[in-house]
Scaffold this active site. Structure first.
Site, PDB file in Angstrom:
ATOM      1  N   ASN A  10       8.617 -17.434  14.018  1.00 25.06           N
ATOM      2  CA  ASN A  10       8.695 -15.981  14.152  1.00 25.06           C
ATOM      3  C   ASN A  10       8.871 -15.688  15.632  1.00 25.06           C
ATOM      4  OD1 ASN A  10       8.350 -13.213  14.274  1.00 25.06           O
ATOM      5  ND2 ASN A  10       6.446 -13.173  13.123  1.00 25.06           N
ATOM      6  N   LYS A  17       5.648 -17.360  17.365  1.00 24.40           N
ATOM      7  CA  LYS A  17       4.578 -17.800  16.482  1.00 24.40           C
ATOM      8  C   LYS A  17       5.161 -18.870  15.559  1.00 24.40           C
ATOM      9  CE  LYS A  17       2.425 -13.207  16.378  1.00 24.40           C
ATOM     10  NZ  LYS A  17       2.071 -12.063  15.514  1.00 24.40           N
ATOM     11  N   ARG A  97      11.838 -15.960  10.433  1.00 23.49           N
ATOM     12  CA  ARG A  97      11.666 -14.545  10.103  1.00 23.49           C
ATOM     13  C   ARG A  97      12.742 -13.757  10.839  1.00 23.49           C
ATOM     14  NH1 ARG A  97       8.047 -10.028  12.817  1.00 23.49           N
ATOM     15  NH2 ARG A  97       8.232  -8.396  11.224  1.00 23.49           N
ATOM     16  N   HIS A 186       8.313  -5.230   6.367  1.00 21.51           N
ATOM     17  CA  HIS A 186       7.146  -5.975   5.862  1.00 21.51           C
ATOM     18  C   HIS A 186       7.431  -6.578   4.487  1.00 21.51           C
ATOM     19  CE1 HIS A 186       4.439  -3.066   8.400  1.00 21.51           C
ATOM     20  NE2 HIS A 186       4.780  -4.134   9.117  1.00 21.51           N
ATOM     21  N   HIS A 214       0.153  -2.335   2.945  1.00 28.78           N
ATOM     22  CA  HIS A 214       0.092  -3.262   4.072  1.00 28.78           C
ATOM     23  C   HIS A 214      -0.369  -2.452   5.273  1.00 28.78           C
ATOM     24  CE1 HIS A 214       1.727  -6.687   6.601  1.00 28.78           C
ATOM     25  NE2 HIS A 214       1.625  -5.711   7.494  1.00 28.78           N
ATOM     26  N   LEU A 215      -1.649  -2.620   5.628  1.00 34.25           N
ATOM     27  CA  LEU A 215      -2.250  -1.768   6.654  1.00 34.25           C
ATOM     28  C   LEU A 215      -2.666  -2.609   7.855  1.00 34.25           C
ATOM     29  CD1 LEU A 215      -4.541   0.429   4.344  1.00 34.25           C
ATOM     30  CD2 LEU A 215      -2.137   0.792   4.968  1.00 34.25           C
ATOM     31  N   GLY A 218       1.057  -1.798  12.421  1.00 34.33           N
ATOM     32  CA  GLY A 218       2.160  -1.227  11.665  1.00 34.33           C
ATOM     33  C   GLY A 218       1.715  -1.160  10.216  1.00 34.33           C
ATOM     34  N   ARG A 247       2.749   4.508  15.875  1.00 37.49           N
ATOM     35  CA  ARG A 247       3.912   5.206  15.313  1.00 37.49           C
ATOM     36  C   ARG A 247       3.473   6.424  14.520  1.00 37.49           C
ATOM     37  NH1 ARG A 247       5.748  -0.277  12.894  1.00 37.49           N
ATOM     38  NH2 ARG A 247       6.652  -1.346  14.683  1.00 37.49           N
ATOM     39  N   MET A 289      -8.154   0.426  14.828  1.00 38.34           N
ATOM     40  CA  MET A 289      -8.877   1.177  13.807  1.00 38.34           C
ATOM     41  C   MET A 289     -10.390   0.993  13.922  1.00 38.34           C
ATOM     42  SD  MET A 289      -9.059   3.282  11.359  1.00 38.34           S
ATOM     43  CE  MET A 289      -7.386   3.574  10.754  1.00 38.34           C
ATOM     44  N   VAL A 337      -6.193  -4.212   8.658  1.00 38.44           N
ATOM     45  CA  VAL A 337      -7.073  -3.121   8.253  1.00 38.44           C
ATOM     46  C   VAL A 337      -7.326  -3.176   6.748  1.00 38.44           C
ATOM     47  CG1 VAL A 337      -7.336  -0.619   8.129  1.00 38.44           C
ATOM     48  CG2 VAL A 337      -6.327  -1.667  10.166  1.00 38.44           C
ATOM     49  N   GLU A 339      -7.300  -5.628   4.657  1.00 46.34           N
ATOM     50  CA  GLU A 339      -8.134  -6.752   4.212  1.00 46.34           C
ATOM     51  C   GLU A 339      -9.574  -6.648   4.699  1.00 46.34           C
ATOM     52  OE1 GLU A 339      -6.264 -10.407   5.469  1.00 46.34           O
ATOM     53  OE2 GLU A 339      -4.297  -9.667   4.837  1.00 46.34           O
ATOM     54  N   ASN A 340      -9.778  -6.061   5.878  1.00 48.61           N
ATOM     55  CA  ASN A 340     -11.077  -6.177   6.537  1.00 48.61           C
ATOM     56  C   ASN A 340     -11.918  -4.907   6.563  1.00 48.61           C
ATOM     57  OD1 ASN A 340     -10.801  -8.977   7.414  1.00 48.61           O
ATOM     58  ND2 ASN A 340      -9.166  -8.213   8.737  1.00 48.61           N
ATOM     59  N   GLU A 390       2.533 -14.217   5.134  1.00 49.00           N
ATOM     60  CA  GLU A 390       3.979 -14.119   5.324  1.00 49.00           C
ATOM     61  C   GLU A 390       4.593 -15.469   5.653  1.00 49.00           C
ATOM     62  OE1 GLU A 390       5.138 -10.122   7.283  1.00 49.00           O
ATOM     63  OE2 GLU A 390       3.055 -10.459   7.893  1.00 49.00           O
TER      64      GLU A 390
END
Length: 406
Positions: A10, A17, A97, A186, A214-215, A218, A247, A289, A337, A339-340, A390
């Site tokens: 990526n 990455k 990617r 995404h 998908h939080l 982005g 954004r 967040m 965000v 997931e956690n 991903e």
């Protein structure tokens, strides 16, 4: 031994990455990151997860890495030190990617000169991302010209949107001339999470309708009908849709005209404002967040406003996509965000009981790295927390392509 390793790259504008995976069992052999490419303080972090190097854990080095070619050569050297080098006969492909595939690339694609030229041609649609993706491909092809290189596109999963969904209601000839339509992003995450949610429910993917949220910094939503994307929140660019870290998300287009005519801002200044200085950051000065929630809990008015705006937009999309799908089997939360943050999930679904949504608060509060259901037993619609992957999705698509074509 059957060759089954895939290196996933990526490439960003100043970073790479990477992960090396073995698709025989979907295991990770090594992971790493090169960042601040082109600076004196470039940093490479490499973690072998198998072999003799694994016992030593992460390795890190800081020092000048001049360009992406030097970065990938450094990555290759680290892998070689663990017996996982790019010259390994077990390596069958490199999966890249690529952010934007336009309307042409709707599936994983073997890269040749013609394909690379087409990806370059899409740079105007993704000027911040596709150039770096192209660079990564060029360097990888130089290092292993004999190895299949596969492009996996963020936009591909959303290419199944019906034409009346993908089209903006503007002059059709102008839209066609400048490739203006909704592409979505995404996509590898949405594809992976939709499929994993069906597995979690114990149903075939084609029988499951799911809203994927998908939080991360982005953020995007998608409506997936039987494994096929029929709607997504991002559009021509990743700017449309949900309130994000920096954004704005959905916006009256006339705001741009007003800022130009009345505010005297240039196009570049407006672009920067909406992409880099808006969202949570614009509303309260923080785009993390966790910090926004901490400040909101302490009574900070601007943080409360930012959080309320974020949650309102989420609810709006959940409701809209419930209408689009007609029947919803699950709402799946993913990314940093999603997931956690149990509280974000709780706030997003509060008051949506009429849509069949209700949380088991104890299950929702419990942390786990595994996919899981957090909905109340009586809820008509399941609520899932599915850690996205991903890299595994890219590796799986690349491996499937090269084993079929090979």
């Amino acid at each position: 031994m059957t060759a089954s390793r895939v290196l996933v790259l990526n490439s960003g504008s100043s970073s790479v990455k990477y992960q090396l995976l073995d698709m025989a069992d979907s295991s990770r052999l090594a992971v790493g990151l090169v960042e601040r490419i082109g600076e004196e303080t470039s940093r490479l972090v490499h973690e072998p997860l198998t072999g003799p190097g694994a016992a030593g854990g992460k390795r890190e080095r800081v020092g000048p890495i001049t360009d992406h070619e030097a970065a990938l050569e450094a990555v290759a050297a680290e892998l070689a030190a663990d017996g996982l080098g790019l010259d390994s006969p077990e390596l069958v492909a490199v999966g890249h990617r690529v952010v934007h595939g336009g309307t042409k690339f709707t599936h994983p694609t073997l890269i040749d000169d013609a394909v690379l030229a087409e990806i370059r041609g899409l740079i105007p649609l993704a000027p911040l991302h596709n150039p770096a993706n192209v660079t990564g491909i060029e360097v990888a092809r130089t290092l292993r010209p004999d190895l299949p290189q596969v492009a996996v596109f963020d936009t591909a999963f959303h290419s199944t949107m019906p034409e009346h969904v993908a089209r903006y209601a503007i002059d059709a000839a102008t839209a066609d001339k400048y490739s203006i339509r909704r592409y979505g992003f995404h996509g590898t995450s949405h594809a992976y999470v939709a499929r994993a949610t069906a597995v979690l429910l114990g149903k075939p993917e084609e029988d499951v309708n799911v809203i994927v949220l998908h939080l991360g910094n982005g953020a995007s939503a998608s409506a997936v009908h039987g494994g096929v994307c029929v709607e997504t929140s991002m559009g021509l660019t990743p700017l449309e849709g949900l309130v994000m870290g920096t954004r704005s998300g959905d916006l009256d287009p006339a705001v741009v005209f007003h800022l130009a005519r009345v505010g005297g801002l240039s196009i570049d200044e407006i672009d920067s404002l909406l992409n880099k200085k808006s969202g949570l950051l614009g509303l309260c000065g923080d785009n993390d967040m966790r910090e926004v929630q901490r400040r909101a809990e302490q009574g900070d008015a601007s943080a409360r406003l930012a959080l309320a705006s974020y949650i309102h937009r989420l609810k709006k999309y959940i409701g809209a996509y419930s209408a689009v799908l007609g029947r919803v089997d699950a709402v799946a939360f993913t990314a940093g965000v999603g997931e956690n943050s149990s509280s974000i999930r709780e706030m997003a679904l509060a008051g949506l009981e009429e849509l069949g949504l209700a949380l088991d608060l104890e299950a929702n509060a419990a942390r786990s790295p595994e996919p899981r259901l957090v909905s109340a037993e009586y809820a008509r619609v399941a609520v899932a927390v599915v850690p996205t992957d991903e890299e595994l999705e890219i590796a799986s698509q690349a491996y499937a392509l090269v084993t079929v074509t090979g």
